[in-house]
Motif scaffolding. Structure first.
Motif, PDB file in Angstrom:
ATOM      1  N   LEU A 264       0.810  -1.208   0.000  1.00 17.38           N
ATOM      2  CA  LEU A 264       0.000   0.000   0.000  1.00 17.38           C
ATOM      3  C   LEU A 264       0.847   1.264   0.000  1.00 17.38           C
ATOM      4  N   GLN A 265       0.363   2.241  -0.755  1.00 13.17           N
ATOM      5  CA  GLN A 265       0.989   3.552  -0.813  1.00 13.17           C
ATOM      6  C   GLN A 265      -0.046   4.600  -0.411  1.00 13.17           C
ATOM      7  N   MET A 266       0.464   5.744   0.010  1.00 15.38           N
ATOM      8  CA  MET A 266      -0.451   6.816   0.436  1.00 15.38           C
ATOM      9  C   MET A 266      -1.434   7.161  -0.691  1.00 15.38           C
ATOM     10  N   LYS A 267      -0.961   7.089  -1.919  1.00 12.62           N
ATOM     11  CA  LYS A 267      -1.817   7.474  -3.049  1.00 12.62           C
ATOM     12  C   LYS A 267      -2.973   6.488  -3.274  1.00 12.62           C
ATOM     13  N   ASP A 268      -2.935   5.346  -2.593  1.00 13.27           N
ATOM     14  CA  ASP A 268      -4.036   4.387  -2.702  1.00 13.27           C
ATOM     15  C   ASP A 268      -5.241   4.798  -1.865  1.00 13.27           C
ATOM     16  N   SER A 269      -5.086   5.817  -1.034  1.00 13.29           N
ATOM     17  CA  SER A 269      -6.225   6.329  -0.260  1.00 13.29           C
ATOM     18  C   SER A 269      -7.268   6.857  -1.231  1.00 13.29           C
ATOM     19  N   ALA A 270      -8.423   6.225  -1.243  1.00 12.91           N
ATOM     20  CA  ALA A 270      -9.467   6.526  -2.226  1.00 12.91           C
ATOM     21  C   ALA A 270     -10.692   5.702  -1.856  1.00 12.91           C
ATOM     22  N   SER A 271     -11.736   5.874  -2.613  1.00  9.68           N
ATOM     23  CA  SER A 271     -12.910   5.006  -2.494  1.00  9.68           C
ATOM     24  C   SER A 271     -12.861   3.961  -3.601  1.00  9.68           C
ATOM     25  N   TYR A 272     -13.284   2.757  -3.252  1.00  9.30           N
ATOM     26  CA  TYR A 272     -13.261   1.646  -4.192  1.00  9.30           C
ATOM     27  C   TYR A 272     -14.668   1.072  -4.318  1.00  9.30           C
ATOM     28  N   PHE A 273     -15.109   0.912  -5.561  1.00  9.05           N
ATOM     29  CA  PHE A 273     -16.466   0.447  -5.830  1.00  9.05           C
ATOM     30  C   PHE A 273     -16.418  -0.871  -6.595  1.00  9.05           C
ATOM     31  N   CYS A 274     -17.206  -1.839  -6.154  1.00  8.78           N
ATOM     32  CA  CYS A 274     -17.420  -3.010  -6.989  1.00  8.78           C
ATOM     33  C   CYS A 274     -18.692  -2.771  -7.810  1.00  8.78           C
ATOM     34  N   ALA A 275     -18.768  -3.431  -8.949  1.00 11.20           N
ATOM     35  CA  ALA A 275     -19.908  -3.243  -9.845  1.00 11.20           C
ATOM     36  C   ALA A 275     -20.126  -4.519 -10.648  1.00 11.20           C
ATOM     37  N   VAL A 276     -21.388  -4.826 -10.928  1.00  8.89           N
ATOM     38  CA  VAL A 276     -21.705  -5.975 -11.770  1.00  8.89           C
ATOM     39  C   VAL A 276     -22.489  -5.506 -12.982  1.00  8.89           C
ATOM     40  N   ARG A 277     -22.321  -6.268 -14.074  1.00 12.92           N
ATOM     41  CA  ARG A 277     -23.131  -6.047 -15.280  1.00 12.92           C
ATOM     42  C   ARG A 277     -24.175  -7.137 -15.315  1.00 12.92           C
ATOM     43  N   PRO A 278     -25.425  -6.787 -14.975  1.00 17.51           N
ATOM     44  CA  PRO A 278     -26.479  -7.818 -14.866  1.00 17.51           C
ATOM     45  C   PRO A 278     -26.771  -8.486 -16.195  1.00 17.51           C
ATOM     46  N   LEU A 279     -27.224  -9.718 -16.134  1.00 17.16           N
ATOM     47  CA  LEU A 279     -27.568 -10.442 -17.350  1.00 17.16           C
ATOM     48  C   LEU A 279     -28.659  -9.737 -18.135  1.00 17.16           C
ATOM     49  N   PHE A 280     -29.577  -9.056 -17.431  1.00 16.06           N
ATOM     50  CA  PHE A 280     -30.675  -8.414 -18.134  1.00 16.06           C
ATOM     51  C   PHE A 280     -30.261  -7.125 -18.825  1.00 16.06           C
ATOM     52  N   SER A 281     -28.982  -6.731 -18.671  1.00 14.88           N
ATOM     53  CA  SER A 281     -28.552  -5.463 -19.255  1.00 14.88           C
ATOM     54  C   SER A 281     -28.334  -5.560 -20.752  1.00 14.88           C
ATOM     55  N   GLY A 282     -28.422  -6.780 -21.288  1.00 14.98           N
ATOM     56  CA  GLY A 282     -28.321  -6.944 -22.730  1.00 14.98           C
ATOM     57  C   GLY A 282     -27.013  -6.446 -23.271  1.00 14.98           C
ATOM     58  N   GLY A 283     -27.081  -5.675 -24.340  1.00 10.40           N
ATOM     59  CA  GLY A 283     -25.856  -5.206 -24.960  1.00 10.40           C
ATOM     60  C   GLY A 283     -25.451  -3.814 -24.530  1.00 10.40           C
ATOM     61  N   TYR A 284     -25.919  -3.383 -23.381  1.00 12.10           N
ATOM     62  CA  TYR A 284     -25.750  -1.971 -23.051  1.00 12.10           C
ATOM     63  C   TYR A 284     -24.632  -1.697 -22.057  1.00 12.10           C
ATOM     64  N   ASN A 285     -23.966  -2.743 -21.575  1.00 14.47           N
ATOM     65  CA  ASN A 285     -22.888  -2.517 -20.626  1.00 14.47           C
ATOM     66  C   ASN A 285     -23.334  -1.722 -19.410  1.00 14.47           C
ATOM     67  N   LYS A 286     -24.582  -1.914 -19.025  1.00  9.67           N
ATOM     68  CA  LYS A 286     -25.096  -1.243 -17.834  1.00  9.67           C
ATOM     69  C   LYS A 286     -24.479  -1.861 -16.596  1.00  9.67           C
ATOM     70  N   LEU A 287     -24.124  -1.034 -15.608  1.00  9.66           N
ATOM     71  CA  LEU A 287     -23.502  -1.510 -14.379  1.00  9.66           C
ATOM     72  C   LEU A 287     -24.355  -1.155 -13.174  1.00  9.66           C
ATOM     73  N   ILE A 288     -24.295  -2.015 -12.170  1.00 10.00           N
ATOM     74  CA  ILE A 288     -24.864  -1.715 -10.861  1.00 10.00           C
ATOM     75  C   ILE A 288     -23.709  -1.653  -9.877  1.00 10.00           C
ATOM     76  N   PHE A 289     -23.621  -0.546  -9.134  1.00  5.85           N
ATOM     77  CA  PHE A 289     -22.486  -0.301  -8.257  1.00  5.85           C
ATOM     78  C   PHE A 289     -22.831  -0.571  -6.806  1.00  5.85           C
ATOM     79  N   GLY A 290     -21.824  -1.004  -6.052  1.00  4.08           N
ATOM     80  CA  GLY A 290     -21.925  -1.019  -4.605  1.00  4.08           C
ATOM     81  C   GLY A 290     -21.784   0.395  -4.065  1.00  4.08           C
TER      82      GLY A 290
END
Lengths: 115, 113
Positions: free
Chosen positions: B78-104
């Protein structure tokens, strides 16, 4: 490098005003998205567009509309701004899945305050 | 429905290793992504797991186990510059071809000297 730009970094508007947030991307991406980000809630999708003049509602579309007249530009419209729309607004773009990866590219955000 | 859960805050010291977990409830998705966001900055893509297992990119690794409905982001040295917010996200199966994401909701990482 992909570049997504947003028209303003900071914006202050009065309740009831019509507000336009503009987003432009330079990578010829089909998909564009508008999110709002609030503390503790992450990024929530308002609307997205998969082609010119095509749009789909996201998870929180109430109070918002969008416009995509050109491929590179996606506008978010607050028809009558309210104080609960005070937030950070983020625009993103991406190619269709399977063509250019899975990444969404984000603009710097517009912090909107409605008073 | 779709929901992703992450710890709200994590604290670590410089040089250490930290793991940020993401558990999800979803009817199906294509893959799990991670994004980093510094204060005042835009989210930037870190990694994507389309299949179960570990993906490594320099000091960062990401893991997915669909059978356990679980993923994590591992940050090493770890470095000081790693201080940040981190988000996980999934691309649901129902999103089709749109690359839609749902974020934590995001995990705020604070790295101390």
């Amino acid at each position: 490098d992909v570049k997504v730009t947003q028209s303003s970094r900071y914006l202050v508007k009065r309740t009831g005003e019509k507000v336009f947030l503009e987003c432009v991307q330079d990578m010829d991406h089909e998909n564009m998205f508008w999110y709002r980000q609030d503390p503790g809630l992450g990024l929530r999708l308002i609307y997205f567009s998969y082609d010119v003049k095509m749009k789909e509602k996201g998870d929180i579309p109430e109070g918002y509309s969008v416009s995509r007249e050109k491929k590179e530009r996606f506008s978010l419209i607050l028809e009558s701004a309210s104080t609960n729309q005070t937030s950070m607004y983020l625009c993103a773009s991406s190619p269709p899945p399977g063509t250019g990866g899975y990444e969404q590219y984000f603009g710097p955000g517009t912090r909107l305050t409605v008073t | 429905g779709q929901s992703l859960e992450q710890p709200s805050e994590v604290t670590a010291v410089e040089g250490a290793i930290v793991q940020i977990n993401c558990t999800y409830q979803t009817s199906g998705f294509y893959g799990l992504s991670w994004y980093q966001q510094h204060d005042g900055g835009a989210p930037t893509f870190l990694s994507y797991n389309g299949l179960d297992g570990l993906e490594e990119t320099g000091r960062f690794s990401s893991f997915l186990s669909r059978s356990d409905s679980y993923g994590y982001l591992l940050l090493q040295e770890l470095q000081m510059k790693d201080s940040a917010s981190y988000f996980c996200a999934v691309r649901p199966l129902f999103s089709g071809g749109y690359n839609k994401l749902i974020f934590g909701a995001g995990t705020r990482l604070a790295v101390h000297p």
